[in-house]
Scaffold this motif. Structure first.
Motif, PDB file in Angstrom:
ATOM      1  N   ASP A 199      81.357  28.434  46.922  1.00 18.11           N
ATOM      2  CA  ASP A 199      81.070  29.684  46.223  1.00 18.11           C
ATOM      3  C   ASP A 199      80.780  29.438  44.743  1.00 18.11           C
ATOM      4  N   HIS A 200      80.821  28.182  44.316  1.00 18.27           N
ATOM      5  CA  HIS A 200      80.389  27.793  42.982  1.00 18.27           C
ATOM      6  C   HIS A 200      79.040  27.097  43.061  1.00 18.27           C
ATOM      7  N   ARG A 201      78.355  27.014  41.938  1.00 15.02           N
ATOM      8  CA  ARG A 201      77.097  26.297  41.842  1.00 15.02           C
ATOM      9  C   ARG A 201      77.263  25.141  40.858  1.00 15.02           C
ATOM     10  N   LEU A 202      76.589  24.047  41.152  1.00 16.44           N
ATOM     11  CA  LEU A 202      76.636  22.883  40.273  1.00 16.44           C
ATOM     12  C   LEU A 202      75.976  23.225  38.937  1.00 16.44           C
ATOM     13  N   VAL A 203      76.601  22.791  37.846  1.00 22.25           N
ATOM     14  CA  VAL A 203      76.089  23.014  36.495  1.00 22.25           C
ATOM     15  C   VAL A 203      75.823  21.643  35.868  1.00 22.25           C
ATOM     16  N   TRP A 204      74.633  21.481  35.269  1.00 24.41           N
ATOM     17  CA  TRP A 204      74.260  20.163  34.739  1.00 24.41           C
ATOM     18  C   TRP A 204      73.802  20.259  33.287  1.00 24.41           C
ATOM     19  N   LEU A 205      73.897  19.100  32.622  1.00 22.19           N
ATOM     20  CA  LEU A 205      73.554  18.998  31.214  1.00 22.19           C
ATOM     21  C   LEU A 205      72.985  17.612  30.953  1.00 22.19           C
ATOM     22  N   ASP A 206      71.778  17.553  30.391  1.00 20.41           N
ATOM     23  CA  ASP A 206      71.172  16.286  30.000  1.00 20.41           C
ATOM     24  C   ASP A 206      71.386  16.071  28.510  1.00 20.41           C
ATOM     25  N   THR A 255      79.172  19.327  36.541  1.00 14.03           N
ATOM     26  CA  THR A 255      80.433  19.737  37.145  1.00 14.03           C
ATOM     27  C   THR A 255      80.129  20.550  38.375  1.00 14.03           C
ATOM     28  N   PHE A 256      80.946  20.390  39.406  1.00 14.80           N
ATOM     29  CA  PHE A 256      80.721  21.088  40.666  1.00 14.80           C
ATOM     30  C   PHE A 256      82.061  21.320  41.341  1.00 14.80           C
ATOM     31  N   ASN A 257      82.465  22.585  41.438  1.00  9.81           N
ATOM     32  CA  ASN A 257      83.606  22.924  42.282  1.00  9.81           C
ATOM     33  C   ASN A 257      83.080  22.950  43.705  1.00  9.81           C
ATOM     34  N   ARG A 264      71.046  15.177  41.218  1.00  6.45           N
ATOM     35  CA  ARG A 264      71.137  13.786  40.801  1.00  6.45           C
ATOM     36  C   ARG A 264      71.824  13.585  39.440  1.00  6.45           C
ATOM     37  N   PRO A 265      73.065  14.023  39.329  1.00  5.01           N
ATOM     38  CA  PRO A 265      73.804  13.761  38.086  1.00  5.01           C
ATOM     39  C   PRO A 265      74.095  12.266  37.929  1.00  5.01           C
ATOM     40  N   ASP A 266      74.171  11.838  36.687  1.00  3.69           N
ATOM     41  CA  ASP A 266      74.628  10.473  36.401  1.00  3.69           C
ATOM     42  C   ASP A 266      76.149  10.403  36.362  1.00  3.69           C
ATOM     43  N   VAL A 267      76.761  11.452  35.851  1.00  5.35           N
ATOM     44  CA  VAL A 267      78.225  11.535  35.780  1.00  5.35           C
ATOM     45  C   VAL A 267      78.611  12.894  36.332  1.00  5.35           C
ATOM     46  N   LEU A 268      79.390  12.894  37.396  1.00  2.00           N
ATOM     47  CA  LEU A 268      79.686  14.123  38.134  1.00  2.00           C
ATOM     48  C   LEU A 268      81.188  14.314  38.271  1.00  2.00           C
ATOM     49  N   LEU A 269      81.683  15.448  37.774  1.00  2.00           N
ATOM     50  CA  LEU A 269      83.055  15.867  38.038  1.00  2.00           C
ATOM     51  C   LEU A 269      83.038  16.835  39.209  1.00  2.00           C
ATOM     52  N   MET A 270      83.841  16.536  40.226  1.00  2.00           N
ATOM     53  CA  MET A 270      83.986  17.440  41.353  1.00  2.00           C
ATOM     54  C   MET A 270      85.392  18.015  41.338  1.00  2.00           C
ATOM     55  N   ASN A 271      85.477  19.334  41.231  1.00  2.00           N
ATOM     56  CA  ASN A 271      86.748  20.048  41.352  1.00  2.00           C
ATOM     57  C   ASN A 271      86.981  20.448  42.799  1.00  2.00           C
TER      58      ASN A 271
END
Length: 415
Positions: A405-412, A46-48, A82-89
């Motif tokens: 002002d947000h940072r991308l957060v990832w989960l494998d 997820t990445f705002n 390099r996310p496989d599935v990315l939500l952008m807010n």
């Protein structure tokens, strides 16, 4: 990102597996059905991205050339993680999907600052409530503003926004999206949630919203989406995407604090078969997520577990859910460094800055907070997680700071 009221800032608004530093973010493993667990390792993120603009059509205009500095920084962050599935807010929505396509073609598909290009064959977006006229005086200032762009319009819209689609959302995916099975909850009424924390006027004890307003007032400040992603070998993971309102910019009735709480509660109820029966989607289908379905909750939830302006129990509803693995806490080395160097409100925080995901500054408070989440279903095998927050000495730091002002957060996860 914390949304600010107009007119000053329309442009810039709101387990225990610990990540290594941002520069050392591992590339996700290639999809290999023969891997442990019978499915590929899939990186959800997820990445705002703060790709919002003050005027309708502004984002399309900015992305129509490959020269927008902020968009290039956002693309670099995506390319390095390099996310496989990315939500952008906070990605302005337009009915034709031009902005989402242009960002792929002119930014993601072009290497940024030495990073490798990345191409997503699948996208999903839909309308949101921000900037949609309600026809009602939702801020109770004595007038209902219905003309987009007029003073006070954003405050009376179903979700704070200067025009329909501002601060929207988009999903990019390497894997097919089952678009026929997507469920959206844009029009779900706040009053239809049992036990909803509807605001009251503390001076009178009466409801802040009239009965007529509650007849149409929507819960989601943007929307809630259940986006099924086919990760292979017949497996589907439901991306549960949302961006609740910031718990601020209200009055003593705390309407945004309470709405944020209930927007987060929506997903906690949705994934629990015992609690989701009241839910209905925009097509009129009732009920929550099918029992046993795999899911990942993702988005800028605008709520920190320990610090900030939010309701103290808001995000705890998810972190403490029996259906959600709330022990997964993505972290970074850049977060603690930023909190230490910036001081201010950060010095008074009780939460560990290693888990911070947003740099809100200190004028005024709240400082840096954990507000962005990628939370797996309990039992979904987790293989790694982190927050892309480079330390100041790392060459990737300028792009991360310039993007948002947000940072991308990832989960494998093994999915």
């Amino acid at each position: 990102m914390r949304l600010r009221p107009p007119p000053a800032a329309f442009r810039v608004l709101a387990t225990a597996l610990l990540a290594a530093s941002a520069a050392a973010v591992p590339a996700p493993a290639a999809a290999d059905p023969a891997q442990e667990g019978g499915g590929p390792q899939v990186r959800f993120a997820t990445f705002n991205a703060a790709l919002n603009r003050p005027d309708e059509g502004g984002l399309v205009e900015d992305l129509s050339t490959p020269d927008d500095a902020q968009a290039r920084a956002v693309a670099e962050v995506v390319q390095r993680t390099r996310p496989d599935v990315l939500l952008m807010n906070e990605f302005d929505h337009d009915a034709r999907g031009r902005a989402a396509r242009l960002f792929q073609d002119d930014y993601l598909s072009e290497g940024q600052n030495g990073a490798d290009p990345i191409a997503y064959p699948h996208r999903y977006s839909a309308p949101v409530n921000t900037g949609v006229a309600s026809g009602m005086d939702l801020d109770n200032n004595g007038s209902a503003v219905t003309e987009p762009g007029a003073p006070g319009y954003a405050e009376d819209a179903f979700g704070f926004g200067a025009f329909p689609g501002q601060y929207g959302m988009v999903v990019y995916s390497m894997y097919p999206i089952d678009t026929d099975a997507v469920r959206t909850f844009q029009t779900f009424r706040w009053a239809d949630m049992p036990g909803a924390l509807l605001p009251t006027d503390p001076a009178t004890g009466e409801g802040f919203y009239s009965d007529d307003e509650l007849e149409t007032l929507r819960l989601s400040s943007k929307s809630h989406w259940d986006v099924p992603v086919r990760t292979g070998r017949g497996r589907t993971v439901h991306l549960l995407a949302a961006h609740p309102t910031p718990p601020s910019f209200d009055g003593p009735e705390r309407r945004n604090v309470l709405r944020n709480h209930d927007e987060i509660r929506f997903w906690a109820d949705y994934v629990d078969p015992r609690r989701g029966g009241y839910i209905y989607d925009d097509a009129g289908t009732r009920g929550g997520l099918r029992p046993g379905a795999a899911f990942v909750v993702a988005g800028d939830l605008n709520a920190d577990p320990e610090d900030g302006d939010g309701h103290p129990g808001a995000v705890a509803q998810l972190l403490g859910s029996g259906r959600v693995d709330g022990t997964v806490r993505p972290g970074s080395e850049g977060g603690p460094e930023a909190a230490r160097l910036q001081g201010g409100a950060n010095d008074g925080h009780t939460g560990d800055p290693a888990f911070d995901t947003a740099d809100f500054g200190d004028d005024p408070a709240p400082g840096n907070l954990r507000v962005d989440y990628v939370l797996p279903a309990r039992g979904l095998p987790v293989r790694g997680t982190g927050v892309y927050w480079p330390t100041e000495s790392e060459p990737e730091a300028p792009a991360a700071a310039a993007a948002s002002d947000h940072r991308l957060v990832w989960l494998d996860v093994r999915a």
